[in-house]
Design a protein around this motif. Structure first.
Motif, short mmCIF file in Angstrom:
data_model
loop_
_atom_site.label_atom_id
_atom_site.label_comp_id
_atom_site.label_asym_id
_atom_site.label_seq_id
_atom_site.Cartn_x
_atom_site.Cartn_y
_atom_site.Cartn_z
N ALA A 27 18.78 -7.71 11.75
CA ALA A 27 18.75 -8.37 10.45
C ALA A 27 18.30 -7.36 9.41
CB ALA A 27 17.80 -9.56 10.46
N TYR A 28 18.87 -7.50 8.24
CA TYR A 28 18.50 -6.66 7.10
C TYR A 28 18.00 -7.57 5.99
CZ TYR A 28 20.75 -2.89 9.58
OH TYR A 28 21.06 -1.97 10.53
N THR A 29 16.78 -7.36 5.56
CA THR A 29 16.19 -8.20 4.52
C THR A 29 15.05 -7.46 3.83
OG1 THR A 29 15.19 -10.34 4.02
CG2 THR A 29 14.61 -9.36 6.13
N ARG A 30 14.80 -7.80 2.58
CA ARG A 30 13.64 -7.29 1.85
C ARG A 30 12.52 -8.33 1.85
NH1 ARG A 30 17.15 -5.27 -3.20
NH2 ARG A 30 17.99 -3.41 -2.23
N ASP A 31 12.82 -9.53 2.33
CA ASP A 31 11.92 -10.67 2.29
C ASP A 31 11.08 -10.70 3.58
OD1 ASP A 31 10.76 -13.22 2.41
OD2 ASP A 31 12.49 -14.19 1.49
N LEU A 32 9.81 -10.38 3.48
CA LEU A 32 8.95 -10.35 4.67
C LEU A 32 8.79 -11.74 5.30
CD1 LEU A 32 6.16 -7.83 3.59
CD2 LEU A 32 8.06 -7.48 5.18
#
Length: 89
Positions: A27-32
């Protein structure tokens, strides 16, 4: 690589967990907070967050469901080769 379209995070997790396999997910996300939800919601042995490779000789390697039981590598991998005996006096 197969591509599956989904409308929500919950639907994506449901689709991913709906297979008989569970080796690794990416998964790729900036949202921790989303990363936390994915790591607790996905039924896999390994998760790569914001990276394309999870293999590391010092980390446990292995899956869940039809992707295998147990781990190899790291401290957890050593446990697969040990036989624990409990003795009470």
């Amino acid at each position: 690589a197969p591509i599956v379209v989904f409308d929500s995070e919950d639907e994506a997790i449901k689709i991913a967990n709906g297979t008989p396999f569970g080796l690794v997910a990416y998964a790729y996300t900036r949202d921790l907070e989303r990363a936390r939800r994915l790591t607790t919601g996905l039924e896999v042995g390994m998760i790569g967050l914001n990276r394309g490779m999870v293999s590391d000789a010092t980390a446990p390697f292995g899956g869940l469901k039809a992707s295998g039981l147990g781990k190899e590598g790291g401290d957890m991998g050593l446990a697969e080769y040990l036989a624990t005996t409990y003795v009470a006096f």
